[in-house]
Design a protein around this motif. Structure first.
Motif, PDB file in Angstrom:
ATOM      1  N   ASP A 230       0.860  -1.191   0.000  1.00  0.00           N
ATOM      2  CA  ASP A 230       0.000   0.000   0.000  1.00  0.00           C
ATOM      3  C   ASP A 230       0.891   1.234   0.000  1.00  0.00           C
ATOM      4  OD1 ASP A 230      -2.945   1.138   0.946  1.00  0.00           O
ATOM      5  OD2 ASP A 230      -1.277   2.262   1.836  1.00  0.00           O
ATOM      6  N   ASN A 231       0.700   2.118  -0.980  1.00  0.00           N
ATOM      7  CA  ASN A 231       1.586   3.277  -1.124  1.00  0.00           C
ATOM      8  C   ASN A 231       1.758   4.058   0.169  1.00  0.00           C
ATOM      9  OD1 ASN A 231       2.215   2.863  -3.779  1.00  0.00           O
ATOM     10  ND2 ASN A 231       1.131   4.659  -4.555  1.00  0.00           N
ATOM     11  N   TYR A 232       0.657   4.467   0.757  1.00  0.00           N
ATOM     12  CA  TYR A 232       0.739   5.331   1.926  1.00  0.00           C
ATOM     13  C   TYR A 232       1.421   4.634   3.092  1.00  0.00           C
ATOM     14  CZ  TYR A 232      -0.513   8.257   5.864  1.00  0.00           C
ATOM     15  OH  TYR A 232      -0.450   9.033   6.993  1.00  0.00           O
ATOM     16  N   TYR A 233       0.924   3.454   3.447  1.00  0.00           N
ATOM     17  CA  TYR A 233       1.442   2.782   4.635  1.00  0.00           C
ATOM     18  C   TYR A 233       2.836   2.194   4.415  1.00  0.00           C
ATOM     19  CZ  TYR A 233      -3.121   3.656   6.517  1.00  0.00           C
ATOM     20  OH  TYR A 233      -4.252   4.299   6.960  1.00  0.00           O
ATOM     21  N   ASP A 234       3.138   1.784   3.179  1.00  0.00           N
ATOM     22  CA  ASP A 234       4.509   1.344   2.886  1.00  0.00           C
ATOM     23  C   ASP A 234       5.489   2.501   3.065  1.00  0.00           C
ATOM     24  OD1 ASP A 234       3.618  -1.180   2.300  1.00  0.00           O
ATOM     25  OD2 ASP A 234       3.946  -1.056   0.139  1.00  0.00           O
ATOM     26  N   SER A 258       6.680  15.866   7.386  1.00  0.00           N
ATOM     27  CA  SER A 258       5.904  17.082   7.136  1.00  0.00           C
ATOM     28  C   SER A 258       5.891  17.490   5.666  1.00  0.00           C
ATOM     29  CB  SER A 258       6.468  18.236   7.979  1.00  0.00           C
ATOM     30  OG  SER A 258       7.810  18.509   7.605  1.00  0.00           O
ATOM     31  N   THR A 259       6.887  17.034   4.891  1.00  0.00           N
ATOM     32  CA  THR A 259       7.030  17.478   3.496  1.00  0.00           C
ATOM     33  C   THR A 259       6.407  16.507   2.498  1.00  0.00           C
ATOM     34  OG1 THR A 259       9.099  18.598   4.049  1.00  0.00           O
ATOM     35  CG2 THR A 259       8.694  18.137   1.710  1.00  0.00           C
ATOM     36  N   CYS A 260       6.540  15.209   2.736  1.00  0.00           N
ATOM     37  CA  CYS A 260       6.163  14.207   1.731  1.00  0.00           C
ATOM     38  C   CYS A 260       4.695  13.827   1.824  1.00  0.00           C
ATOM     39  CB  CYS A 260       7.029  12.956   1.882  1.00  0.00           C
ATOM     40  SG  CYS A 260       8.793  13.269   1.639  1.00  0.00           S
ATOM     41  N   ASP A 261       4.067  13.746   0.693  1.00  0.00           N
ATOM     42  CA  ASP A 261       2.688  13.250   0.597  1.00  0.00           C
ATOM     43  C   ASP A 261       2.774  11.783   0.197  1.00  0.00           C
ATOM     44  OD1 ASP A 261       0.092  12.584   0.095  1.00  0.00           O
ATOM     45  OD2 ASP A 261      -0.270  14.151  -1.391  1.00  0.00           O
ATOM     46  N   PHE A 262       2.700  10.888   1.168  1.00  0.00           N
ATOM     47  CA  PHE A 262       2.939   9.463   0.918  1.00  0.00           C
ATOM     48  C   PHE A 262       1.885   8.811   0.032  1.00  0.00           C
ATOM     49  CE2 PHE A 262       5.179   9.573   5.248  1.00  0.00           C
ATOM     50  CZ  PHE A 262       6.396   9.871   4.648  1.00  0.00           C
ATOM     51  N   GLN A 263       0.803   9.523  -0.231  1.00  0.00           N
ATOM     52  CA  GLN A 263      -0.243   8.983  -1.103  1.00  0.00           C
ATOM     53  C   GLN A 263       0.146   9.076  -2.577  1.00  0.00           C
ATOM     54  OE1 GLN A 263      -2.784   7.383  -0.125  1.00  0.00           O
ATOM     55  NE2 GLN A 263      -3.717   8.206   1.722  1.00  0.00           N
ATOM     56  N   ASN A 376      -2.476   1.639  -6.286  1.00  0.00           N
ATOM     57  CA  ASN A 376      -2.084   2.365  -5.077  1.00  0.00           C
ATOM     58  C   ASN A 376      -2.064   1.468  -3.858  1.00  0.00           C
ATOM     59  OD1 ASN A 376      -1.785   4.813  -6.395  1.00  0.00           O
ATOM     60  ND2 ASN A 376      -3.920   5.420  -6.047  1.00  0.00           N
ATOM     61  N   SER A 377      -2.995   0.523  -3.820  1.00  0.00           N
ATOM     62  CA  SER A 377      -3.089  -0.356  -2.666  1.00  0.00           C
ATOM     63  C   SER A 377      -3.562  -1.741  -3.104  1.00  0.00           C
ATOM     64  CB  SER A 377      -4.072   0.205  -1.633  1.00  0.00           C
ATOM     65  OG  SER A 377      -4.193  -0.682  -0.542  1.00  0.00           O
ATOM     66  N   ILE A 378      -2.935  -2.761  -2.540  1.00  0.00           N
ATOM     67  CA  ILE A 378      -3.343  -4.146  -2.798  1.00  0.00           C
ATOM     68  C   ILE A 378      -4.310  -4.628  -1.710  1.00  0.00           C
ATOM     69  CG2 ILE A 378      -2.448  -6.494  -3.208  1.00  0.00           C
ATOM     70  CD1 ILE A 378      -1.695  -4.545  -5.346  1.00  0.00           C
ATOM     71  N   LEU A 379      -4.575  -3.793  -0.711  1.00  0.00           N
ATOM     72  CA  LEU A 379      -5.434  -4.213   0.407  1.00  0.00           C
ATOM     73  C   LEU A 379      -6.844  -4.596  -0.031  1.00  0.00           C
ATOM     74  CD1 LEU A 379      -4.234  -1.696   3.152  1.00  0.00           C
ATOM     75  CD2 LEU A 379      -3.587  -4.103   2.858  1.00  0.00           C
ATOM     76  N   PRO A 380      -7.476  -3.865  -0.973  1.00  0.00           N
ATOM     77  CA  PRO A 380      -8.791  -4.338  -1.441  1.00  0.00           C
ATOM     78  C   PRO A 380      -8.721  -5.728  -2.079  1.00  0.00           C
ATOM     79  CG  PRO A 380      -8.457  -2.052  -2.060  1.00  0.00           C
ATOM     80  CD  PRO A 380      -7.136  -2.548  -1.546  1.00  0.00           C
TER      81      PRO A 380
END
Length: 478
Positions: A230-234, A258-263, A376-380
């Motif tokens: 998962d992009n964000y949580y990885d 504070s700078t990076c948008d993990f999404q 973006n995510s393999i969770l689904p």
């Protein structure tokens, strides 16, 4: 009296003889049936690889065309089980990258039956090869990876998750037509790193395919290690791992958070600059794939940092390789020498028509740079496949900073699964092999002291992990 006994003994002996004869005949017929191969199979049989020690198991390799219009063909290498192959499941192994070869990594330095020696002149046996438990098929996917190719050169600049999954499904369907004795066999998918996308996506393709056909693939489950999920949580988990393992300063950690948008698929220039600063200035001379291993030094004593972006964490490694007690990481370099030998390619039935105009490499930078679609995510997909009743295991070497254990734990926590067996240490040879927790629908396990390629760093522990997975049993508590 004695005559009577003899008559009775002979009378009882007749049906025993008959039963023995029937059993022998049945066994012979079964052996004849199982050892008969069709012409396509025979054409793919590997007699022996150059420098290979003698083995009792059979091997096959070659190409399966998955798209006639484009001329896309995927390369495979099947190493059948050492004992009773006709009673063992089929396990498909995929390496990630994207763009990295299952022959270079999975087969040659992780779970395959052979290792390549230091001179790249021959092979020696892997004590913990997974084909001791199953028939293992190494698949090079997508086209452009390893020996797999496409006659349409534009395919190398326009590929991604969707095509990889669909081509891999076509490969399996057509491969099973070539090897019909595997058609009803249990199938398990395994892999690591960016195969955290490939494996669940292929499983989803198979499940969907099975709903629309009478000739179903007997998929039972899958297992992935240090898996991009998962992009964000990885991304969050990776930065957290760097900080929690003292790889970066408090200041850099706070700036990244504070700078990076993990999404985002591609980070801002400011965020990228922070990543590069952390790697170049704060990581120091380390191996990111195992932070406690000696670094890969060049001949002049310097080291070249292995950089990765957060969307595609497992990039090719370009460096002179280090020596670490217990394993030899130079096998990637040995592989690039060995598999470019003409006698090796001939034995593998690889590049037989000379359609591959470039040198065989462990990873394709062209594919990696031009990966055009990624989920973006393999969770689904996990939720779908848990609902479908598949056996799902996720494992993580805990000294990998590329796709670290924190990333995997953050991602899996979002599934909010019910715990059936709480967290506990599991054992191998009376030592803690790692820790595990069993959820309803999924098992998670760590492998203590293992880097990104778990079976390379901890082969015995990985073998135990694989054995428990196949049996569908929790890892041993003692």
């Amino acid at each position: 009296m004695s005559t009577r006994i003899v008559i009775m003994t002979n009378y009882n002996f007749i049906p025993i003889l008959a039963i023995i004869c029937l059993l022998v005949a049945h066994a012979s017929a079964g052996a004849a049936a199982t050892t008969s191969f069709n012409e396509e199979e025979e054409a793919d049989r590997i007699v022996a690889l150059p420098g290979q020690p003698k083995v009792a198991f059979q091997q096959f390799s070659g190409y399966v065309t998955v798209n006639e219009v484009a001329g896309r063909a995927l390369f495979y290498w099947l190493t059948e089980a050492v004992q009773q192959p006709f009673e063992k499941p089929l396990v498909v192994w995929l390496n990630g990258g994207p763009g990295c070869s299952s022959v270079a990594y999975g087969a040659s330095e992780e779970i395959g039956p052979f290792r390549i020696n230091k001179t790249s002149s021959g092979l020696y046996l892997n004590k913990f090869s997974w084909n001791k438990l199953a028939n293992v098929l190494f698949l090079e996917t997508p086209a452009g990876v390893g020996f797999s190719y496409s006659n349409r050169s534009s395919d190398l600049f326009d590929t991604g998750d969707r095509r990889t999954a669909k081509d891999s499904l076509q490969f399996l369907i057509r491969w099973l037509d070539r090897f019909p004795r595997y058609k009803n066999r249990e199938i398990y998918l395994t892999g690591e790193s960016y195969a955290g996308h490939y494996v669940p996506q292929l499983a989803r393709e198979i499940v969907n395919y099975n709903t629309n056909t009478k000739h179903k693939l007997n998929l039972k489950g899958f297992m992935v290690g240090n898996a991009v999920t998962d992009n964000y949580y990885d991304n969050l988990g990776t930065v957290t791992y760097w900080w929690s393992h003292a790889m970066i300063s408090d200041k850099t950690y706070q700036q990244l958070m504070s700078t990076c948008d993990f999404q985002r698929q591609k980070e801002s220039n400011e965020c990228e600059s922070l990543y590069y600063y952390a790697m170049d200035q704060e990581f120091g001379n380390i191996d990111q794939y195992n932070i406690y291993a000696p670094p890969c030094n060049n001949s002049d004593g310097s080291s070249r940092a292995t950089r990765h972006n957060m969307r595609l964490p497992h990039q090719p490694r370009h460096s002179i390789f280090r020596q670490l007690a217990g394993y030899d990481p130079c096998t990637e370099k040995y592989a690039e020498i060995y598999y470019n030998r003409q006698d090796v390619q001939k034995a593998l039935h690889a590049n037989v028509t000379g359609r591959i105009p470039y040198k065989w490499t462990a990873c394709s930078e062209t594919l990696n740079r031009n990966w055009n679609d990624t989920e973006n995510s393999i969770l689904p997909t996990y939720r779908e496949l848990i609902e479908a009743g598949l056996r799902i295991w996720v494992f993580s070497g805990d000294v990998d900073s590329v796709v670290p254990v924190t990333a995997t734990r953050y991602s899996l926590a979002r599934l909010k699964l019910h715990t059936t067996i709480p967290w506990y240490p599991w054992y191998v040879k009376k030592q803690v092999g790692g820790w595990t927790e069993v959820y309803k629908g999924l098992t998670f396990a760590t492998v203590r002291g293992a880097g990104h390629e778990v079976p390379m760093f901890k082969p015995r522990a990985a073998f135990q992990l694989f054995s428990s997975f196949l049996q569908g049993k929790p890892l041993p508590k003692s």
